[in-house]
Motif scaffolding. Structure first.
Motif, PDB file in Angstrom:
ATOM      1  N   ASN B 134       1.561  11.289   5.951  1.00 33.86           N
ATOM      2  CA  ASN B 134       1.274  12.079   4.425  1.00 33.86           C
ATOM      3  C   ASN B 134       0.584  11.177   3.452  1.00 33.86           C
ATOM      4  OD1 ASN B 134       2.281  14.703   5.639  1.00 33.86           O
ATOM      5  ND2 ASN B 134       4.155  14.601   4.233  1.00 33.86           N
ATOM      6  N   TRP B 135      -0.419  10.433   3.825  1.00 31.70           N
ATOM      7  CA  TRP B 135      -0.938   9.437   3.206  1.00 31.70           C
ATOM      8  C   TRP B 135      -2.409   9.687   2.822  1.00 31.70           C
ATOM      9  CZ3 TRP B 135      -3.614   4.653   2.216  1.00 31.70           C
ATOM     10  CH2 TRP B 135      -2.628   3.746   1.689  1.00 31.70           C
ATOM     11  N   LEU B 192       3.547  -4.583  -0.582  1.00 27.21           N
ATOM     12  CA  LEU B 192       4.213  -4.181   0.513  1.00 27.21           C
ATOM     13  C   LEU B 192       4.694  -2.789   0.665  1.00 27.21           C
ATOM     14  CD1 LEU B 192       6.430  -7.214   1.676  1.00 27.21           C
ATOM     15  CD2 LEU B 192       4.600  -6.282   2.986  1.00 27.21           C
ATOM     16  N   GLU B 193       5.307  -2.406  -0.747  1.00 29.68           N
ATOM     17  CA  GLU B 193       5.930  -1.188  -0.744  1.00 29.68           C
ATOM     18  C   GLU B 193       4.745   0.050  -0.515  1.00 29.68           C
ATOM     19  OE1 GLU B 193       9.024   1.042  -3.685  1.00 29.68           O
ATOM     20  OE2 GLU B 193       8.486  -1.056  -3.997  1.00 29.68           O
ATOM     21  N   SER B 194       3.783  -0.267  -1.133  1.00 26.49           N
ATOM     22  CA  SER B 194       2.610   0.879  -1.180  1.00 26.49           C
ATOM     23  C   SER B 194       1.492   0.636   0.024  1.00 26.49           C
ATOM     24  CB  SER B 194       1.992   0.811  -2.487  1.00 26.49           C
ATOM     25  OG  SER B 194       1.186  -0.701  -2.684  1.00 26.49           O
ATOM     26  N   SER B 195       1.927  -0.048   1.161  1.00 26.74           N
ATOM     27  CA  SER B 195       1.051  -0.066   2.158  1.00 26.74           C
ATOM     28  C   SER B 195       1.379   0.412   3.358  1.00 26.74           C
ATOM     29  CB  SER B 195       0.621  -1.626   2.403  1.00 26.74           C
ATOM     30  OG  SER B 195      -0.036  -2.301   1.438  1.00 26.74           O
ATOM     31  N   LEU B 196       1.139   0.895   4.379  1.00 24.46           N
ATOM     32  CA  LEU B 196       1.443   1.767   5.320  1.00 24.46           C
ATOM     33  C   LEU B 196       1.115   0.725   6.734  1.00 24.46           C
ATOM     34  CD1 LEU B 196       2.722   4.422   6.472  1.00 24.46           C
ATOM     35  CD2 LEU B 196       0.454   4.979   7.094  1.00 24.46           C
ATOM     36  N   PHE B 197       2.181   0.659   7.391  1.00 22.55           N
ATOM     37  CA  PHE B 197       1.725  -0.304   8.688  1.00 22.55           C
ATOM     38  C   PHE B 197       1.859   0.815   9.858  1.00 22.55           C
ATOM     39  CE2 PHE B 197       3.248  -2.486  12.341  1.00 22.55           C
ATOM     40  CZ  PHE B 197       2.624  -3.598  12.514  1.00 22.55           C
ATOM     41  N   ALA B 198       1.216   0.861  10.865  1.00 29.46           N
ATOM     42  CA  ALA B 198       0.948   1.750  11.672  1.00 29.46           C
ATOM     43  C   ALA B 198       0.579   1.211  13.303  1.00 29.46           C
ATOM     44  CB  ALA B 198      -0.159   2.975  11.523  1.00 29.46           C
ATOM     45  N   PRO B 210       6.604   2.183   5.782  1.00 27.20           N
ATOM     46  CA  PRO B 210       5.976   1.325   4.607  1.00 27.20           C
ATOM     47  C   PRO B 210       6.027  -0.215   5.136  1.00 27.20           C
ATOM     48  CG  PRO B 210       7.556   2.801   3.906  1.00 27.20           C
ATOM     49  CD  PRO B 210       7.670   2.966   5.421  1.00 27.20           C
ATOM     50  N   ALA B 211       5.132  -1.053   4.750  1.00 30.18           N
ATOM     51  CA  ALA B 211       4.774  -2.431   5.199  1.00 30.18           C
ATOM     52  C   ALA B 211       6.165  -3.219   4.919  1.00 30.18           C
ATOM     53  CB  ALA B 211       3.698  -2.913   4.760  1.00 30.18           C
TER      54      ALA B 211
END
Lengths: 236, 236
Positions: B134-135, B192-198, B210-211
């Motif tokens: 949901n990004w 870190l909090e606002s980045s998405l790791f996939a 979240p990263a």
């Protein structure tokens, strides 16, 4: 959910499944009574028993009418979901990329945090245009920047300079009336021949041509341009 | 043709149609005998009467082995097409974006210009990751830059500085072993909090977090990171 840019064959199986399972299908429109492009793309899978509702998202610069439209859309969709209806919101292209659906999702998360939501991605006009024209979007160490077309000539020149230094392919969206001066900038830089002009990708009347073949003038809002200024060192 | 990043439901109808109509299905592999990820994604639609051939594309830095592999692949595919076989080349993600298929297409155009080719686009891992989390990838005047992860810390810092000034979301691909130092850069910048790791998007063992929840270390080659440093002024 994203329905892709135009060709119904570019819907994903997940998108088709969601449409077929829906009780209510919400379709974004820019004007009251206007035909929804997203609904036209999805029409093949819509059934008579399904309720279809238009959701009005006015294309204006002012903030408040837009905020109000997102709030109303979120409230309408959440109310239907709360009564047990299976609801889909159609969205041209990809549902996360320059999509009204993203604003509705943010409004749902704020105003109706318990409403279950699932986003289904879609093929972008950029990918569809590249595929239809046999155009490699990004190779190896290339970069791909997707952005609305700059408003001014100096901004475009700066973006082109920076992109050239970074092996960056530019995808300029919402070209529309800017094509007149954008064409002149490309011509001066001798980029017309190596740029791809795309309009209504996937529709029967699509335009997909080297930019040099498209005369200057006002083009539809959703036209786009792919600009490659260099190629990687290692090629076949 | 693109088969998307992992989930078979993210194939397009066009992709499924091409697989079902094929006599021969070519699948890229990085090592002789290795399983093809693209073939695993498409397996649901492959039939016993279809011939399946692996095409070896070695992941090496040297130019010549790669050129030779593209040439051999193009020659093999064109020879089959010339005998009337319907041939598809599977490709993870989108067929135009960081895809071996783009190099094979260029080799076909050079070596076999009369061989008819059609590219079918696919859902990118970037779109699929954004949807699953949901990004919103890009809103309104945002930009989206997709690129391989920089090799060095100073290059990443420069890309982040530039992106911040341009309302540009970064999608860094092929994160892999770089995650250790990339994580430190994000931590120092409080991103870190606002980045998405996939990682392995769409596969049963996907990672979407979240990263900040992903410890530093070596991650798989195809892991990616979405970094948003700011939001547009007008939001719901």
């Amino acid at each position: 959910m994203g329905v892709g840019p135009g060709d119904p064959d570019l819907l994903t199986l997940a998108a088709v499944g969601a449409i077929e399972a829906a009780d209510l299908i919400a379709c974004p429109v820019a004007r009251s009574g206007a035909e929804s492009m997203a609904a036209a793309i999805a029409a093949r899978w819509m059934r008579p028993h399904q309720r279809i509702i238009p959701l009005l998202f006015p294309m204006v610069d002012a903030a408040e009418p837009r905020r109000l439209a997102w709030h109303q859309a979120a409230d309408t969709l959440a109310a239907e979901v709360a009564t047990g209806q299976r609801v889909v919101l159609l969205c041209e292209g990809d549902a996360s990329l320059f999509a009204t659906g993203s604003y509705v999702l943010l409004a749902l998360q704020q105003r109706h945090p318990d409403c279950p939501c699932r986003v289904i991605p879609g093929i972008t006009a950029v990918s569809a245009a590249a595929a239809a024209a046999n155009w490699p979007l990004a190779l190896q160490q290339d970069q791909l920047l997707m952005r609305p077309c700059p408003e001014r000539e100096d901004q475009l020149s700066q973006a082109l300079d920076h992109a050239a230094g970074q092996a960056r392919v530019l995808a300029l969206l919402k070209l529309g009336r800017r094509w007149l001066w954008v064409r002149q900038v490309l011509e001066r830089r001798q980029l017309l021949e190596s740029s791809l002009f795309a309009e209504r990708v996937g529709w029967p009347d699509q335009t997909l041509r080297p930019a040099q073949d498209v005369p200057g003038g006002v083009r539809p809002y959703f036209s786009l341009l792919l600009i490659r200024q260099s190629w990687p060192e290692v090629l076949p």
